[in-house]
Design a protein around this motif. Structure first.
Motif, mmCIF file in Angstrom:
data_model
loop_
_atom_site.group_PDB
_atom_site.id
_atom_site.type_symbol
_atom_site.label_atom_id
_atom_site.label_comp_id
_atom_site.label_asym_id
_atom_site.label_seq_id
_atom_site.Cartn_x
_atom_site.Cartn_y
_atom_site.Cartn_z
ATOM 1 N N ARG A 8 37.517 55.191 40.365
ATOM 2 C CA ARG A 8 39.123 54.747 40.202
ATOM 3 C C ARG A 8 39.977 55.821 39.673
ATOM 4 O O ARG A 8 39.505 56.402 38.600
ATOM 5 C CB ARG A 8 39.233 53.515 39.302
ATOM 6 C CG ARG A 8 40.437 52.922 39.459
ATOM 7 C CD ARG A 8 40.660 51.760 38.652
ATOM 8 N NE ARG A 8 40.508 52.101 37.114
ATOM 9 C CZ ARG A 8 40.277 51.239 36.042
ATOM 10 N NH1 ARG A 8 40.235 50.028 36.434
ATOM 11 N NH2 ARG A 8 40.300 51.790 34.994
ATOM 12 N N ALA A 10 44.008 55.918 38.726
ATOM 13 C CA ALA A 10 45.153 54.989 38.983
ATOM 14 C C ALA A 10 46.445 55.891 38.347
ATOM 15 O O ALA A 10 46.322 56.793 37.579
ATOM 16 C CB ALA A 10 45.018 53.741 38.148
ATOM 17 N N ILE A 45 47.991 46.921 33.514
ATOM 18 C CA ILE A 45 47.495 47.208 34.342
ATOM 19 C C ILE A 45 47.929 46.200 35.638
ATOM 20 O O ILE A 45 47.755 45.135 35.394
ATOM 21 C CB ILE A 45 45.995 47.062 34.224
ATOM 22 C CG1 ILE A 45 45.596 48.346 33.498
ATOM 23 C CG2 ILE A 45 45.318 47.601 35.625
ATOM 24 C CD1 ILE A 45 44.219 48.262 33.057
ATOM 25 N N LYS A 47 47.645 45.046 39.771
ATOM 26 C CA LYS A 47 46.889 45.548 41.116
ATOM 27 C C LYS A 47 47.177 44.637 42.161
ATOM 28 O O LYS A 47 48.185 43.601 42.090
ATOM 29 C CB LYS A 47 45.123 45.125 40.897
ATOM 30 C CG LYS A 47 44.847 46.009 40.018
ATOM 31 C CD LYS A 47 43.111 45.560 39.947
ATOM 32 C CE LYS A 47 42.504 46.544 38.922
ATOM 33 N NZ LYS A 47 41.072 46.305 38.765
ATOM 34 N N GLU A 52 46.269 50.247 42.266
ATOM 35 C CA GLU A 52 46.451 49.974 41.117
ATOM 36 C C GLU A 52 47.708 50.879 40.185
ATOM 37 O O GLU A 52 47.578 52.008 40.372
ATOM 38 C CB GLU A 52 44.998 50.314 40.429
ATOM 39 C CG GLU A 52 44.785 49.784 38.884
ATOM 40 C CD GLU A 52 43.468 50.027 38.339
ATOM 41 O OE1 GLU A 52 43.231 50.689 37.319
ATOM 42 O OE2 GLU A 52 42.590 49.451 38.921
#
Length: 120
Positions: A8, A10, A45, A47, A52
């Motif tokens: 990931r 972000a 965070i 999503k 994200e």
């Protein structure tokens, strides 16, 4: 060189006002909060689908004069209309680009410039 593998990645967006940022990213764009830290909240965070975003509270934030994120969406015309309906500043108008995307650039409520695209 070894076989490099990435997980990931972000985007971290600095925001001056976490409540205002949440009102935009959660209430307008439909992201969901999956994590927050601090009291008051200084990191969050969000999503939505495969996207994200990480928000970090930076009260003295001055927005950069360049794009800080690129967002691929399924309906770029709809996203453009949504941004306009909420009074966001459009930096580059919606148009078909020679590199194969229909795209535009807007500023979020904290002035972060986000490039939005969809394959033509």
């Amino acid at each position: 060189m070894t076989d490099l593998r990435f997980g990931r990645v972000a985007t971290m967006l600095p925001v001056k006002d976490m409540a205002r940022a949440c009102a935009f990213y959660i209430d307008v764009l439909g992201f969901q909060k999956t994590f927050e830290n601090g009291n008051p909240v200084g990191f969050m965070i969000l999503k939505k689908d495969a996207a994200e975003l990480h928000l970090t509270l930076q009260p003295q934030h001055t927005a950069a004069p360049f794009n800080v994120a690129h967002m691929m969406v399924g309906d770029v015309d709809g996203m453009h209309a949504l941004c306009k309906a909420h009074g966001l500043r459009i930096i580059k108008g919606l148009k078909d680009q020679e590199y194969g995307l229909r795209a535009f650039v807007f500023e979020d409520p904290d002035g972060n410039r986000i490039d939005v695209g969809m394959p033509i």
